[in-house]
Design an enzyme around this catalytic site. Structure first.
Site, PDB file in Angstrom:
ATOM      1  N   ASP A 200       0.909  -1.143   0.000  1.00 43.85           N
ATOM      2  CA  ASP A 200       0.000   0.000   0.000  1.00 43.85           C
ATOM      3  C   ASP A 200       0.945   1.187   0.000  1.00 43.85           C
ATOM      4  O   ASP A 200       1.565   1.489   1.027  1.00 43.85           O
ATOM      5  CB  ASP A 200      -0.882   0.026   1.252  1.00 43.85           C
ATOM      6  N   HIS A 201       1.072   1.832  -1.148  1.00 49.34           N
ATOM      7  CA  HIS A 201       2.180   2.793  -1.243  1.00 49.34           C
ATOM      8  C   HIS A 201       2.020   3.976  -0.281  1.00 49.34           C
ATOM      9  O   HIS A 201       2.977   4.678   0.012  1.00 49.34           O
ATOM     10  CB  HIS A 201       2.416   3.243  -2.695  1.00 49.34           C
ATOM     11  N   HIS A 263      -5.763   2.654   1.001  1.00 48.52           N
ATOM     12  CA  HIS A 263      -5.025   3.822   1.506  1.00 48.52           C
ATOM     13  C   HIS A 263      -5.746   4.505   2.685  1.00 48.52           C
ATOM     14  O   HIS A 263      -5.149   4.787   3.724  1.00 48.52           O
ATOM     15  CB  HIS A 263      -4.820   4.860   0.404  1.00 48.52           C
TER      16      HIS A 263
END
Ligand code: BG6
Length: 513
Positions: A200-201, A263
């Site tokens: 999950d950047h 996110h």
């Protein structure tokens, strides 16, 4: 001793960390993510001297191409997308260890060739290397890739050392609870959980990590961080961009799958979780899972729903006219996909019972901003009750995740003068002013952590399932009630009026960031 003038994040890292000799294989090597993010991230790690001395890059894709072409494409993508310009001396060192393997994702033979390539690297080097497999393909081929890594014997290399194989899996991780569980099972047949790095950047973003530091390295917040003092929490992940050329993907996804399930829920979990017993990856992830499981099931239906969904119509962004979602390339003119979601969540635990958490995320909103705002309760009004002399606002602590990274505390102060009049004022900490603006990108941190074997900033299997458990019943409801409850909002606005009403019910209002 020479002074270390690098960003404090990098100074900290290089003192404590080092990855073993590594081969990173990127599946989906001609894709957008590889070009825009992964290759530039690897290059920037090299600039900061954070790659192991023996580092190799293999691009894997369906399209056949010689090593030289892949090297050229990689260097072009650095010139175009890296936050720092291409230094040929540094790139040359990576380039000479860069290769390309072509093959189908369901072709075991091609994976055996890949395995032979990795072994030949090891042989030439005369020592073991760890393999990191980075899956950045469309999700439809996640499964064959994982199975073939297993079938080619690549998952079990150097199992008992720090050079054991790692697999990095990009999002989307499933499209609902069932598919996420299935993918976890497929992964579980081939890998142990400690080998798996689900991306999950947002967790790689510097300011998201700072959230943990601000919460737990300062003693002034913890006593206030609960239902006694917090009125509500608002998390906004707004984008001004539309779906661009990704209409085809987005039609299947929508804002809830694309941004909320991952996110936004991660930001919520980090904000609301209990203090972990240590900074160890498992300790932090245990707390996040506990928190996600404590969220009460969403109420949705026709009355008193906790969720608003909406689609953007044409409007103005920065003074430029932009089309509505239904007019975007690759989008059906009768699309029922939401480009905006607003959620009212309740967390059923000792700390948060009764405190609403509001989440919203959307495309084509007024501006790009991600922030977490903790709004505190007002003091008793015996001394300063609101009137024309006293303009008062609730104390609010805001973490600006992007783009103007920092944090702000909103206080009420006296306006200088002979009368007692008040006005809200802001105490502001700005990252760039204190630390300079050359902050590493999220993917730099994540690629490095996967090489080092630190899973803290990645999602554990049970975490992704906990988050899907909350969202999936909503999608099932929407699938049965296709058009009902779909609102519209004008591009360049803060979303539909219905999202405002969601808060008015509790006497709250969305912030205008
Ligand atoms: C991705 C979504 O995960 O995150 C995109 O698929 C979105 O739709 C992007 O635009 C936003 O990331 P960032 O880092 O630009 O906030």
């Amino acid at each position: 001793m020479a002074q270390d003038n690098r960003h404090p994040f990098l100074q900290g890292l290089s003192k404590h960390r080092g990855a073993p000799p590594t081969v990173i294989t990127i599946f989906g090597a001609s894709g957008d993510l590889c070009k825009r993010k992964l290759v530039p991230a690897i290059y920037n790690l090299a600039v900061d001297n954070l790659l192991p001395a023996d580092f190799y890059l293999i691009g894997y894709g369906r399209k056949p191409m010689p090593d030289a072409t892949f090297r050229e494409l990689a260097s072009e993508s650095i010139s175009k997308f890296s936050r720092r310009s291409l230094n040929t001396e540094i790139w040359d060192r990576i380039e000479q260890n860069t290769y390309y393997c072509s093959g189908g994702y369901d072709e075991l033979e091609a994976f055996k060739n890949l395995s032979a390539k990795i072994e030949s690297i090891e042989k030439e080097l005369g020592r073991d290397v760890q393999s990191v497999f980075y899956i950045s393909t469309p999700p439809s081929v996640f499964e064959p890739i994982i199975e073939n890594i297993g079938a080619a014997g690549l998952a079990i290399r150097h199992q008992d050392s720090d050079k054991h194989t790692k697999v990095v899996v990009e999002k989307p991780f499933g499209k609902d609870l069932e598919s996420a569980r299935h993918l976890n099972r497929v992964i579980g047949h081939v890998f142990q959980e400690r080998q798996v790095y689900r991306i999950d950047h947002y967790l790689g973003k510097e300011t998201v990590q700072d959230l943990l530091v601000q919460r737990f390295a300062n003693s002034i917040f913890e006593p206030l961080w609960n239902r006694q003092y917090v009125e509500c929490v608002q998390i906004t992940v707004a984008e001004s961009l539309g779906v661009g050329t990704r209409g085809g993907y987005y039609e299947q996804s929508g804002a809830t799958r694309d941004m909320i399930q991952n996110h936004t829920m991660q930001l919520l979990a980090l904000t609301a979780m209990e203090p972990p017993v240590s900074l160890d990856a498992e300790a932090i992830r245990d707390e996040k899972v506990k928190l996600l499981k404590a969220i009460k099931p969403l109420r949705f239906g026709y009355e008193n729903s906790d969720v608003i969904r909406a689609q953007y119509t044409e409007g103005l962004i920065d003074g430029e006219k932009v089309p509505g979602y239904k007019q975007e390339e690759g989008v059906s003119p009768s699309s029922e996909t939401e480009t905006f979601g607003a959620f009212r969540l309740n967390i059923s635990n000792w700390r948060w019972e009764g405190v609403p958490f509001y989440l919203r995320s959307g495309k084509r909103m007024a501006r790009r901003v991600t922030e977490i705002a903790i709004q505190f309760k007002r003091p008793p009004s015996t001394l300063f009750s609101e009137n024309e002399m006293f303009n008062l606002e609730s104390n609010t602590l805001t973490f600006q995740i992007q783009p103007d990274e920092g944090s702000t505390v909103l206080l009420n102060a006296k306006i200088p003068g002979l009368q007692t009049r008040t006005q809200p004022v802001k105490m502001h900490f700005k990252y760039s002013a204190t630390f300079g603006s050359n902050t590493p990108e999220a993917y730099e941190r994540l690629v490095l952590d996967a090489m080092i074997g630190d899973g803290t900033l990645f999602i554990r299997g049970d975490e992704t399932e906990a988050s899907w458990s909350l969202i999936t019943p909503l999608h099932e409801f929407w699938a049965s009630e296709k058009e009902r409850g779909m609102e519209n909002y004008v591009s360049g606005s803060w979303g539909p009026l219905a999202a405002d009403r969601l808060l008015w019910d509790n006497g709250h209002e969305w912030r205008r960031p």
